[in-house]
Design a protein around this motif. Structure first.
Motif, PDB file in Angstrom:
ATOM      1  N   ARG A 174      83.253 105.210 -36.595  1.00  0.00           N
ATOM      2  CA  ARG A 174      82.804 104.318 -37.676  1.00  0.00           C
ATOM      3  C   ARG A 174      81.876 103.236 -37.147  1.00  0.00           C
ATOM      4  O   ARG A 174      80.875 102.896 -37.796  1.00  0.00           O
ATOM      5  CB  ARG A 174      84.016 103.677 -38.370  1.00  0.00           C
ATOM      6  CG  ARG A 174      84.758 104.598 -39.318  1.00  0.00           C
ATOM      7  CD  ARG A 174      85.702 103.813 -40.227  1.00  0.00           C
ATOM      8  NE  ARG A 174      86.728 103.121 -39.469  1.00  0.00           N
ATOM      9  CZ  ARG A 174      87.918 103.634 -39.177  1.00  0.00           C
ATOM     10  NH1 ARG A 174      88.227 104.860 -39.585  1.00  0.00           N
ATOM     11  NH2 ARG A 174      88.799 102.933 -38.484  1.00  0.00           N
ATOM     12  N   LEU A 175      82.194 102.698 -35.971  1.00  0.00           N
ATOM     13  CA  LEU A 175      81.340 101.677 -35.381  1.00  0.00           C
ATOM     14  C   LEU A 175      79.966 102.254 -35.037  1.00  0.00           C
ATOM     15  O   LEU A 175      78.924 101.647 -35.325  1.00  0.00           O
ATOM     16  CB  LEU A 175      81.995 101.098 -34.130  1.00  0.00           C
ATOM     17  CG  LEU A 175      81.230  99.995 -33.403  1.00  0.00           C
ATOM     18  CD1 LEU A 175      80.965  98.804 -34.327  1.00  0.00           C
ATOM     19  CD2 LEU A 175      81.992  99.545 -32.157  1.00  0.00           C
ATOM     20  N   ARG A 181      71.366 103.419 -34.183  1.00  0.00           N
ATOM     21  CA  ARG A 181      71.129 104.687 -33.496  1.00  0.00           C
ATOM     22  C   ARG A 181      72.154 105.765 -33.852  1.00  0.00           C
ATOM     23  O   ARG A 181      71.924 106.943 -33.594  1.00  0.00           O
ATOM     24  CB  ARG A 181      71.102 104.468 -31.982  1.00  0.00           C
ATOM     25  CG  ARG A 181      69.952 103.581 -31.538  1.00  0.00           C
ATOM     26  CD  ARG A 181      69.992 103.325 -30.042  1.00  0.00           C
ATOM     27  NE  ARG A 181      69.754 104.559 -29.271  1.00  0.00           N
ATOM     28  CZ  ARG A 181      69.870 104.631 -27.959  1.00  0.00           C
ATOM     29  NH1 ARG A 181      70.245 103.555 -27.262  1.00  0.00           N
ATOM     30  NH2 ARG A 181      69.624 105.760 -27.322  1.00  0.00           N
ATOM     31  N   LYS A 182      73.313 105.357 -34.381  1.00  0.00           N
ATOM     32  CA  LYS A 182      74.372 106.317 -34.758  1.00  0.00           C
ATOM     33  C   LYS A 182      74.652 107.299 -33.617  1.00  0.00           C
ATOM     34  O   LYS A 182      74.667 108.515 -33.788  1.00  0.00           O
ATOM     35  CB  LYS A 182      74.003 107.071 -36.042  1.00  0.00           C
ATOM     36  CG  LYS A 182      73.789 106.169 -37.248  1.00  0.00           C
ATOM     37  CD  LYS A 182      73.527 106.971 -38.503  1.00  0.00           C
ATOM     38  CE  LYS A 182      73.150 106.082 -39.673  1.00  0.00           C
ATOM     39  NZ  LYS A 182      74.182 105.096 -40.016  1.00  0.00           N
ATOM     40  N   LEU A 183      74.920 106.727 -32.453  1.00  0.00           N
ATOM     41  CA  LEU A 183      75.085 107.519 -31.238  1.00  0.00           C
ATOM     42  C   LEU A 183      76.381 107.109 -30.544  1.00  0.00           C
ATOM     43  O   LEU A 183      76.604 105.927 -30.288  1.00  0.00           O
ATOM     44  CB  LEU A 183      73.890 107.288 -30.314  1.00  0.00           C
ATOM     45  CG  LEU A 183      73.941 107.928 -28.925  1.00  0.00           C
ATOM     46  CD1 LEU A 183      73.950 109.452 -29.041  1.00  0.00           C
ATOM     47  CD2 LEU A 183      72.747 107.458 -28.092  1.00  0.00           C
ATOM     48  N   LEU A 184      77.219 108.080 -30.215  1.00  0.00           N
ATOM     49  CA  LEU A 184      78.501 107.804 -29.564  1.00  0.00           C
ATOM     50  C   LEU A 184      78.664 108.690 -28.337  1.00  0.00           C
ATOM     51  O   LEU A 184      78.390 109.893 -28.386  1.00  0.00           O
ATOM     52  CB  LEU A 184      79.667 108.061 -30.528  1.00  0.00           C
ATOM     53  CG  LEU A 184      81.074 107.884 -29.942  1.00  0.00           C
ATOM     54  CD1 LEU A 184      81.344 106.424 -29.594  1.00  0.00           C
ATOM     55  CD2 LEU A 184      82.137 108.400 -30.922  1.00  0.00           C
ATOM     56  N   VAL A 207      87.587 114.692 -34.966  1.00  0.00           N
ATOM     57  CA  VAL A 207      87.146 113.511 -35.718  1.00  0.00           C
ATOM     58  C   VAL A 207      85.646 113.575 -35.980  1.00  0.00           C
ATOM     59  O   VAL A 207      85.161 113.168 -37.048  1.00  0.00           O
ATOM     60  CB  VAL A 207      87.524 112.222 -34.954  1.00  0.00           C
ATOM     61  CG1 VAL A 207      86.912 110.995 -35.623  1.00  0.00           C
ATOM     62  CG2 VAL A 207      89.044 112.084 -34.876  1.00  0.00           C
ATOM     63  N   ALA A 208      84.892 114.098 -35.032  1.00  0.00           N
ATOM     64  CA  ALA A 208      83.432 114.179 -35.183  1.00  0.00           C
ATOM     65  C   ALA A 208      83.031 114.952 -36.431  1.00  0.00           C
ATOM     66  O   ALA A 208      81.984 114.671 -37.035  1.00  0.00           O
ATOM     67  CB  ALA A 208      82.818 114.820 -33.945  1.00  0.00           C
ATOM     68  N   VAL A 214      76.670 111.096 -37.171  1.00  0.00           N
ATOM     69  CA  VAL A 214      76.770 110.490 -35.849  1.00  0.00           C
ATOM     70  C   VAL A 214      76.517 111.550 -34.779  1.00  0.00           C
ATOM     71  O   VAL A 214      77.186 112.586 -34.746  1.00  0.00           O
ATOM     72  CB  VAL A 214      78.151 109.839 -35.626  1.00  0.00           C
ATOM     73  CG1 VAL A 214      78.277 109.322 -34.185  1.00  0.00           C
ATOM     74  CG2 VAL A 214      78.372 108.706 -36.612  1.00  0.00           C
ATOM     75  N   THR A 215      75.557 111.304 -33.917  1.00  0.00           N
ATOM     76  CA  THR A 215      75.314 112.172 -32.768  1.00  0.00           C
ATOM     77  C   THR A 215      76.253 111.752 -31.643  1.00  0.00           C
ATOM     78  O   THR A 215      76.346 110.564 -31.327  1.00  0.00           O
ATOM     79  CB  THR A 215      73.862 112.046 -32.289  1.00  0.00           C
ATOM     80  OG1 THR A 215      72.989 112.413 -33.354  1.00  0.00           O
ATOM     81  CG2 THR A 215      73.609 112.957 -31.097  1.00  0.00           C
TER      82      THR A 215
END
Length: 357
Positions: A174-175, A181-184, A207-208, A214-215
């Protein structure tokens, strides 16, 4: 006017110095904004309290903190008290007792700072490390047997639960989703730790699926240290276990310039209990009383506290003031400057009083 009850626990070493500076800056901010007020109560818990009473906080400490909106924490630890006593006597009981399972550590190169990495300046390193804060390697399970004999044995048991891993993974996704960038990046050591860490990887993939925008990628923790140094711009949001994130966030702070600028938030995302906000630099007894402790980490964690309380505009104003001061070169010795704690605090207060911050 919105009023928030804040429990201040300055504790040990430079903790009282930086918490005093942080509270001074926050008072200037609430006076300027006028829309909120911080009502602060200070608690004298820590190593000196332990030397007098045999405990770092009273038995009813959590009950006394429960009604507050947030906790502003300095640092715990003293040269003449074992580290495991201070950690397990104050900070960890608060984190675990209030289920502050998300430890959030933002890192970026502030304006005016020269980072150790060549060709790396503001904008090239902008990370948030999410640390699982309730179990894992710091679960506190294990024991010792045959003390003092040649066959003495000690065990330290890391505990990973589906519930614990799932909730921190969702928090991290979520963060990441909320950042541009929506990158984890998910950090584990699943090649060597084939049970808990493999489950960590499996839950990350599960979860992904709920965050298709989110990439995400995976890194082994040892390879992650290399990537942080050689390819900092390839990272954004990072999630790791209690131990791994603890270590990586100190590396991140050093790469951004100093532990003296690194903040952290111990969050109960469900807001059942107060969350706790602290600089990560520790008690630093080598500089205690010299007036040169860097208060920026405490200011930044104060901004995190304001954001958690819903005062996002005030939090952003505080960080703009901090960066105005760093850009002007008013820096403590850990950042290569000659300014004192007092001078940095006065400069941030003055910047906050300015019309254009």
């Amino acid at each position: 006017m919105r009023e928030y009850a804040i429990a201040a626990i300055p504790a040990d070493g430079i903790g009282p110095e930086v918490i005093a500076a942080g509270l001074e800056v926050l008072r200037v901010l609430d006076q300027r904004d006028g829309g909120f007020r911080l009502k602060v109560e200070e608690f004298p818990w820590g190593s000196e309290f332990y030397k007098r009473h045999g405990v770092l906080m009273p038995a009813d400490g959590l009950d006394r903190l429960r009604s507050f909106d947030a906790i502003y924490f300095g640092a715990v630890g003293a040269p003449d008290v074992p580290d495991h006593v201070t950690l397990w006597g104050l900070r960890l009981p608060i984190c675990q007792g209030f289920d502050q399972y998300a430890n959030v550590r933002p890192t970026r190169i502030l304006k005016g700072l020269t980072a150790p990495l060549r060709h790396c300046g503001p904008g090239d390193l902008d990370w948030v490390i999410v640390r699982e804060n309730s179990e894992g390697e710091y679960a506190g399970h294990g024991g010792r047997a045959h003390r003092g004999f040649p066959e003495e044995v000690a065990t330290e048991v890391a505990i990973f639960t589906r519930a614990g891993v799932s909730r921190i993974m969702r928090y991290a996704f979520r963060l990441a989703q909320s950042r541009p960038r929506k990158l984890l990046t998910v950090v584990t050591k699943s090649n060597a730790q084939r049970h808990g860490m493999v489950m960590w990887d499996e839950i990350a993939a599960e979860v992904a699926a709920d965050f298709p925008d989110v990439t995400w990628d995976k890194m082994l923790v040892d390879a992650m240290t290399t990537r942080m140094v050689l390819k900092p711009a390839s990272l954004d949001t990072i999630v790791a276990t209690n131990l791994h994130a603890d270590i990586l966030s100190d590396l991140a702070a050093a790469l951004a310039g100093s532990l003296g600028i690194a903040p952290t938030a111990n969050i109960d995302p469900e807001r059942r209990f107060p969350s706790m906000f602290e600089p990560i630099h520790g008690s630093a007894f080598d500089i205690t009383g010299k007036g040169i402790a860097n208060p920026i980490a405490t200011f930044w964690t104060g901004a995190q506290m304001l954001e958690h309380l819903g005062e996002g505009a005030a939090a952003a104003r505080l960080m703009r003031a901090v960066e105005r001061v760093t850009e002007a070169g008013i820096l403590t010795p850990d950042l290569g400057g000659k300014a004192t704690t007092r001078e940095v605090t006065d400069a941030v207060c003055e910047a906050l009083r300015g019309e254009n911050v």
